[in-house]
Design an enzyme around this catalytic site. Structure first.
Site, PDB file in Angstrom:
ATOM      1  N   SER A 189       0.815  -1.338  -0.026  1.00 29.41           N
ATOM      2  CA  SER A 189       0.113   0.042  -0.001  1.00 29.41           C
ATOM      3  C   SER A 189       0.906   1.229   0.016  1.00 29.41           C
ATOM      4  CB  SER A 189      -0.803  -0.058   1.378  1.00 29.41           C
ATOM      5  OG  SER A 189      -1.936   1.011   1.077  1.00 29.41           O
ATOM      6  N   ASP A 343      -9.448  -3.732  -6.452  1.00 32.83           N
ATOM      7  CA  ASP A 343      -8.711  -2.628  -5.852  1.00 32.83           C
ATOM      8  C   ASP A 343      -8.635  -1.420  -6.353  1.00 32.83           C
ATOM      9  OD1 ASP A 343      -6.979  -1.039  -4.080  1.00 32.83           O
ATOM     10  OD2 ASP A 343      -5.344  -2.374  -4.412  1.00 32.83           O
ATOM     11  N   HIS A 373      -7.694  -4.566  -1.551  1.00 29.08           N
ATOM     12  CA  HIS A 373      -6.655  -3.932  -0.952  1.00 29.08           C
ATOM     13  C   HIS A 373      -6.308  -4.337   0.604  1.00 29.08           C
ATOM     14  CE1 HIS A 373      -3.841  -0.627  -0.941  1.00 29.08           C
ATOM     15  NE2 HIS A 373      -4.080  -0.542   0.167  1.00 29.08           N
TER      16      HIS A 373
END
Length: 404
Positions: A189, A343, A373
């Site tokens: 991320s 995502d 995600h």
């Protein structure tokens, strides 16, 4: 007294749950996702956590960010006797070192891990399971970097800490039994953003060994276009909703959330930069198979000079690594990119993959067809919070590491 406390907690729970029901009334989980019910449950638990954090801040008990950090840090590490674990400082940066106890001939590879959390959450403790897993499964020395967090330490402190830790480790690798030519940086991320930015910062350093590879796990890489196919298709898919993505990013930069809609419509980008960035951030470069779930081109709103002045720092490659110049991209190390179908950040990874490959950089790509995600992080949490696709992603990462 105990009855009053129970009543108070029940009322608190109802109010928080109602508040977040109306803020996020329905999760949009596409058909075909085999663990739909589990993701629904996780989505509402997560929303409840965000709601409780906001409530506690409003009543003055604790700040939203500190409560959310405490939740992440509450994940207990698994005990393991197969690793030496030591807390250190690389310059002024806190790190935790994981070394396999099993003997080996020669030097090991070294991995620096930059955790996710939008620069505001996450910690060495929260990612304890991830780093232990990578150290054991790949027989590597892993360094978890405890970079300082916003808002106490504003952007780009997080990048600076990661770069400092990386340089220190590259210079002292042999002290930890690591081959300096086999150092890999890795992050998920926003940690993937930091990984990409650190790799770019090191391309012209002649005083250091070259990075062996970089691993980007569903990274955020650009803030030019929030209407790419993946943003449209996954707008309401847990856990990183489209609005949540920008809201967290604005909080990271300590900016007012009232500008969200204008940024979604592209008003923060001057025309000359629009033309420049179209070479790299363009829905035309997204393969057709990733548009079948729907995509509609969105007209750009008129440019706002005021908005650009407030937000021009987001075009710095440290914040948006996809916007680095070709001369930098062409020197990057071998790369592993993990993307998830469900995502909003999927297309950031696809576009970066294309840029790297266009410059002859070897890319290993792992796409999780049932991924969303945060799924790799959740794969190492015990019990009902695990998802099969996350385990597949972890296996692919370890297989890549073993080849380095």
């Amino acid at each position: 007294m105990e009855l009053l406390l129970a009543i108070f907690l029940a009322v608190l729970t109802v109010f928080v749950a109602m508040a977040f029901y109306y803020e996020h009334p329905k999760a949009e989980i596409p058909h075909g996702f085999s663990q739909r019910q589990k993701l629904y449950i996780f989505h509402y638990i997560l929303n409840f956590g965000f709601g409780l954090a906001k409530f506690l801040e409003k009543v003055g008990i604790t700040s939203e960010v500190h409560f959310l950090r405490a939740l992440m840090d509450g994940i207990p590490p698994l005990k393991d006797q197969r690793l030496f674990i030591k807390d250190l400082r690389f310059e002024k940066v806190k790190v935790r070192l994981y070394q396999p106890k099993i003997s080996t001939t020669g030097q090991r590879r070294g991995i620096l891990y930059f955790h996710g959390g939008v620069g505001q959450f996450g910690s060495i403790r929260a990612y304890e399971r991830t780093c232990r897993y990578l150290a054991k499964k790949s027989n590597s020395v892993v360094v978890s970097v405890g970079y300082r967090l916003a808002p106490e330490h504003p952007f780009p402190t997080q990048f600076e800490d990661c770069l400092t830790a990386t340089i220190h480790f590259m210079r002292t690798a042999q002290d930890y039994g690591v081959d300096p030519s086999r150092i890999i940086i890795c992050g998920d991320s926003s940690g993937g953003t930091l990984t990409a930015a650190v790799a770019q910062a090191l391309v012209n350093r002649r005083d250091l060994p070259k990075l062996r590879a970089q691993i980007l796990i569903y990274p955020f890489l650009q803030c030019v276009d929030f209407n790419l196919p993946s943003y449209q298709q996954n707008e309401g898919v847990p856990i990183l909703l489209k609005k949540r993505t920008l809201a967290l990013g604005l909080k990271y930069l300590n900016k007012d959330l009232s500008v969200m809609e204008a940024i979604f419509k592209g008003s923060h980008i001057p025309e000359d930069l629009q033309l420049k960035y179209q070479k790299w951030v363009n829905p035309d470069y997204i393969p057709h198979e990733f548009k079948t779930r729907g995509y509609k081109p969105i007209a750009i709103n008129p440019f706002s000079e005021e908005l650009y002045t407030l937000f021009k720092l987001v075009f710095d490659p440290v914040f948006s690594p996809l916007l680095a110049e070709d001369s930098v991209i062409a020197q990057l190390p071998e790369t592993f990119i993990l993307t998830c179908e469900f995502d909003v950040l999927r297309d950031d990874g696809l576009l970066y993959k294309k840029r790297l490959e266009d410059h002859g950089i070897k890319v290993t790509w792992c796409h999780l067809q049932e991924g969303f995600h945060g799924i790799v992080f959740l794969a190492l949490c015990s019990g009902a919070s695990t998802f099969r696709s996350g385990n597949k992603g972890l296996e692919k990462i370890v297989n890549f590491l073993r080849l380095m």
